[in-house]
Design a protein around this motif. Sequence first.
Motif, mmCIF file in Angstrom:
data_model
loop_
_atom_site.group_PDB
_atom_site.id
_atom_site.type_symbol
_atom_site.label_atom_id
_atom_site.label_comp_id
_atom_site.label_asym_id
_atom_site.label_seq_id
_atom_site.Cartn_x
_atom_site.Cartn_y
_atom_site.Cartn_z
ATOM 1 N N ASN A 124 34.288 40.733 19.058
ATOM 2 C CA ASN A 124 33.765 40.094 20.277
ATOM 3 C C ASN A 124 34.903 39.712 21.232
ATOM 4 O OD1 ASN A 124 31.160 40.338 19.361
ATOM 5 N ND2 ASN A 124 31.039 38.247 18.554
ATOM 6 N N GLU A 125 35.939 39.136 20.668
ATOM 7 C CA GLU A 125 37.081 38.748 21.521
ATOM 8 C C GLU A 125 37.724 39.982 22.153
ATOM 9 O OE1 GLU A 125 39.496 36.150 23.486
ATOM 10 O OE2 GLU A 125 37.744 35.704 22.223
ATOM 11 N N TYR A 126 37.784 41.046 21.327
ATOM 12 C CA TYR A 126 38.367 42.296 21.859
ATOM 13 C C TYR A 126 37.526 42.853 23.003
ATOM 14 C CZ TYR A 126 39.640 47.239 22.025
ATOM 15 O OH TYR A 126 39.992 48.493 22.454
ATOM 16 N N LEU A 127 36.207 42.844 22.792
ATOM 17 C CA LEU A 127 35.331 43.370 23.847
ATOM 18 C C LEU A 127 35.413 42.524 25.121
ATOM 19 C CD1 LEU A 127 32.183 44.340 21.716
ATOM 20 C CD2 LEU A 127 33.812 45.894 22.830
ATOM 21 N N LEU A 128 35.452 41.203 24.925
ATOM 22 C CA LEU A 128 35.573 40.330 26.106
ATOM 23 C C LEU A 128 36.903 40.562 26.822
ATOM 24 C CD1 LEU A 128 34.142 36.981 24.641
ATOM 25 C CD2 LEU A 128 33.068 38.460 26.358
ATOM 26 N N THR A 129 37.952 40.626 26.028
ATOM 27 C CA THR A 129 39.274 40.854 26.636
ATOM 28 C C THR A 129 39.340 42.229 27.291
ATOM 29 O OG1 THR A 129 40.258 39.438 24.941
ATOM 30 C CG2 THR A 129 41.751 40.854 26.186
ATOM 31 N N LEU A 130 38.731 43.226 26.648
ATOM 32 C CA LEU A 130 38.697 44.575 27.221
ATOM 33 C C LEU A 130 37.998 44.579 28.572
ATOM 34 C CD1 LEU A 130 39.289 47.604 26.842
ATOM 35 C CD2 LEU A 130 37.052 47.780 25.713
ATOM 36 N N GLU A 131 36.847 43.871 28.637
ATOM 37 C CA GLU A 131 36.111 43.800 29.907
ATOM 38 C C GLU A 131 36.946 43.092 30.979
ATOM 39 O OE1 GLU A 131 32.836 44.737 32.253
ATOM 40 O OE2 GLU A 131 33.306 45.312 30.177
ATOM 41 N N ALA A 132 37.592 41.984 30.553
ATOM 42 C CA ALA A 132 38.420 41.243 31.510
ATOM 43 C C ALA A 132 39.609 42.084 31.968
ATOM 44 C CB ALA A 132 38.905 39.945 30.873
ATOM 45 N N THR A 133 40.208 42.828 31.024
ATOM 46 C CA THR A 133 41.353 43.667 31.388
ATOM 47 C C THR A 133 40.952 44.761 32.365
ATOM 48 O OG1 THR A 133 42.376 43.233 29.243
ATOM 49 C CG2 THR A 133 43.171 45.160 30.481
ATOM 50 N N ASN A 134 39.845 45.446 32.047
ATOM 51 C CA ASN A 134 39.364 46.492 32.964
ATOM 52 C C ASN A 134 39.048 45.918 34.342
ATOM 53 O OD1 ASN A 134 39.584 48.634 31.176
ATOM 54 N ND2 ASN A 134 37.549 48.279 30.303
ATOM 55 N N ALA A 135 38.450 44.732 34.353
ATOM 56 C CA ALA A 135 38.143 44.095 35.639
ATOM 57 C C ALA A 135 39.420 43.762 36.393
ATOM 58 C CB ALA A 135 37.313 42.822 35.417
ATOM 59 N N SER A 136 40.422 43.268 35.667
ATOM 60 C CA SER A 136 41.691 42.924 36.313
ATOM 61 C C SER A 136 42.381 44.171 36.862
ATOM 62 C CB SER A 136 42.609 42.202 35.322
ATOM 63 O OG SER A 136 42.035 40.988 34.891
ATOM 64 N N VAL A 137 42.404 45.235 36.050
ATOM 65 C CA VAL A 137 43.032 46.482 36.505
ATOM 66 C C VAL A 137 42.280 47.047 37.710
ATOM 67 C CG1 VAL A 137 43.554 48.869 35.863
ATOM 68 C CG2 VAL A 137 43.989 47.001 34.238
ATOM 69 N N PHE A 138 40.946 47.038 37.600
ATOM 70 C CA PHE A 138 40.135 47.540 38.721
ATOM 71 C C PHE A 138 40.395 46.722 39.988
ATOM 72 C CE2 PHE A 138 36.296 47.554 41.280
ATOM 73 C CZ PHE A 138 36.039 48.915 41.407
ATOM 74 N N LYS A 139 40.429 45.396 39.794
ATOM 75 C CA LYS A 139 40.662 44.526 40.963
ATOM 76 C C LYS A 139 42.024 44.802 41.585
ATOM 77 C CE LYS A 139 41.042 39.663 42.332
ATOM 78 N NZ LYS A 139 42.433 39.762 42.787
ATOM 79 N N TYR A 140 43.028 45.001 40.778
ATOM 80 C CA TYR A 140 44.361 45.252 41.311
ATOM 81 C C TYR A 140 44.383 46.550 42.115
ATOM 82 C CZ TYR A 140 49.214 46.669 41.581
ATOM 83 O OH TYR A 140 50.432 47.124 42.041
ATOM 84 N N TYR A 141 43.810 47.614 41.492
ATOM 85 C CA TYR A 141 43.892 48.922 42.147
ATOM 86 C C TYR A 141 42.969 49.016 43.369
ATOM 87 C CZ TYR A 141 46.938 51.210 38.795
ATOM 88 O OH TYR A 141 48.029 51.582 38.053
ATOM 89 N N ILE A 142 41.836 48.370 43.315
ATOM 90 C CA ILE A 142 40.855 48.505 44.396
ATOM 91 C C ILE A 142 41.052 47.441 45.484
ATOM 92 C CG2 ILE A 142 38.404 48.561 44.962
ATOM 93 C CD1 ILE A 142 39.448 50.939 43.312
ATOM 94 N N HIS A 143 41.379 46.229 45.085
ATOM 95 C CA HIS A 143 41.462 45.132 46.053
ATOM 96 C C HIS A 143 42.894 44.641 46.272
ATOM 97 C CE1 HIS A 143 37.114 44.831 46.217
ATOM 98 N NE2 HIS A 143 37.075 44.815 44.888
ATOM 99 N N ASP A 144 43.548 44.268 45.179
ATOM 100 C CA ASP A 144 44.864 43.647 45.333
ATOM 101 C C ASP A 144 45.869 44.596 45.966
ATOM 102 O OD1 ASP A 144 43.715 41.498 44.188
ATOM 103 O OD2 ASP A 144 44.711 41.670 42.240
ATOM 104 N N LEU A 145 45.840 45.848 45.506
ATOM 105 C CA LEU A 145 46.794 46.817 46.037
ATOM 106 C C LEU A 145 46.577 47.024 47.546
ATOM 107 C CD1 LEU A 145 49.134 48.538 45.124
ATOM 108 C CD2 LEU A 145 47.533 50.402 44.676
ATOM 109 N N SER A 146 45.305 47.117 47.959
ATOM 110 C CA SER A 146 44.996 47.256 49.389
ATOM 111 C C SER A 146 45.434 46.017 50.170
ATOM 112 C CB SER A 146 43.489 47.486 49.568
ATOM 113 O OG SER A 146 43.153 47.520 50.937
#
Length: 737
Positions: free
Chosen positions: A241-263
């Motif tokens: 469960n912790e892995y899945l939660l962390t995985l979701e948070a990591t993907n969200a963070s990476v997505f946010k960086y590439y889609i929003h933060d980087l722009s």
Amino acid sequence: MSTPSRFKKDKEIIAEYESQVKEIRAQLIEQQKCLEQQTEMRVQLLQDLQDFFRKKAEIETEYSRNLEKLAERFMAKTRSTKDHQQYKKDQNLLSPVNCWYLLLNQVRRESKDHATLSDIYLNNVIMRFMQISEDSTRMFKKSKEIAFQLHEDLMKVLNELYTVMKTYHMYHAESISAESKLKEAEKQEEKQIGRSGDPVFHIRLEERHQRRSSVKKIEKMKEKRQAKYSENKLKSIKARNEYLLTLEATNASVFKYYIHDLSDLIDCSDLGYHASLNRALRTYLSAEYNLETSRHEGLDIIENAVDSLEPRSDKQRFMEMYPTAFCPPMKFEFQSHMGDEVCQVSAQQPVQAELMLRYQQLQSRLATLKIENEEVKKTTEATLQTIQDMVTIEDYDVSECFQHSRSTESVKSTVSETYMSKPSIAKRRANQQETEQFYFMKFREFLEGSNLITKLQAKHDLLHRTLGEGHRAEYVTTSRGRRNSHTRHQDSGQVIPLIVESCIRFINLYGLQHQGIFRVSGSQVEVNDIKNSFERGENPLADDQSNHDINSVAGVLKLYFRGLENPVFPKERFNDLISCVRIDNLYERALHIRKLLLTLPRSVLIVMRYLFAFLNHLSQYSDENMMDPYNLAICFGPTLMPVPDIQDQVSCQAHVNEIIKTIIIHHEAIFPDAKELDGPVYEKCMAGDDYCDSPYSEHGTLEEVDQDASTEPHTSEDVRELPENLRIDCYSKATAL
């Protein structure tokens, strides 16, 4: 799955994860390099722009100096000329000279504009680019700091995911191991139970006791393994469960960086760059557009001057500049010999027949010459029109040469095929010179014929008057060959025609200060109504109400004198009066004019004295009505003293205006007073004594104006249509005589 296989799979998963993280880390480094490269390109671009505009400013400065030198070079040549002195005085130049001065002024204007452009480039545009470069570098540094922080945060998230994943794998592996041991214990328990199910009587007591002990041990082991399995299973679930939660948070963070933060990071690095560059380049555009606007304004002035290139007005200006040189000489007087005082052609009986025969011969000869000269004149005019068509052809449009194309060949071919090509110019000039030669031949022939006609016509007219076959012209006969009703009223005893007296009285009461009077046209409908009323014997201006437009009343007065068949100044006295312009001293000129006018009939002199006294009075209000003697002369010259058809209208009109101006200024010296010439006299104030206390009619004021007018020159001034001015109070209260 066997344990080795499971370990191999875990290694592959971890290796894939590490490879993915490595790619992300490489991407982050590449992103930073790209941002640095972009900033370097921007700085280089801004540096190139600075160098470009610095060089352009140098070119503009050099161009400005060259233009100033060019203008100064040619202006220095003209400063000592008479044209330049005339330009400094009143800027009343011949139209070609005016174009030349405007062209030099345009060069100076362009010189100043290009110097201004250079200053804007150096002190504004380049400074803006320098500031943008500094801002871009500073923004990149701040963005880089933020990017490093974001990268560190992202790597922390990835490391956290790696840790959680490793923990999950570990607990899951332990859970699987505990489950395997539990299953093994269950199998042992089943075996043991199977053995204990054999018949008891076949088993000895000791073996039976051992089996029971073994079953209990197996049950205890199973319970331990069951507890261990449950514990590991719970840990594995929590870790997953912790892995899945962390995985979701990591993907969200990476997505946010590439889609929003980087722009946003790129936007932060770009902060103000485009807007500042926009402002800098718009400063350049504004400067260039305003340069073009200023240039177009100057070119429009030159275009108006080019449109005003007109030979007739230039001829009049030229002759006005040299009045002494172009004024007709004094008329030759009859020089008596040895006491012979007879200054007229004798038509006594011995020579009357001879004079009559000569008169008839002249008449016949003149008729033939006029026909021949008229044909020559028509040929001359047709040839002149041909020359004018040649020199006015519209071959000046070179817009095709400035049509931009990717290929320069089209421009070259366009230029080579224009109307101004060398073969075309040579052919045109040859045709023009041939036509000019024919024109001057015919023009000389026309002048010779007209000169001969003038000499013979003068002899013919003198014989005509001498032999008594002329007719006496009546003064106030209209152009329609009949007398108006006001003329009949004049014959009955009124010396000043009613229309003249009423119009002058009305203007005296209500219009002395009306701006532009006699220059601004009135209502044609009202002018016709007033004129028709006078022709019916009525006086529409007799009431005390100023309900008539001043300009319309002034138009009626001018129309009356324009409609006379015989002008106020007789045509036979035209050349004599014009020759008076040669006299520089105004007072001597006035005395000579007086000598010529005293030969006119008494009734004509009275009307002229009345009219010119009024015009002199009107000119005293020139500060308000803008009508000085010269402007009044421009209005009344063509009406009172029209130029004969055989004379040059343009050159003679300037002399006519000068004569009328002289009479307006010196009317008291020219016309006899009431003691010498009995008749009506113009009164400056046409109302009762109670209404003559205006500050404009104080004692001595008008006399001073007369003296000033007689000594100070009057200059020509364009009088524009101006709004009506209020009349002075004393006249608005006045009552009619």
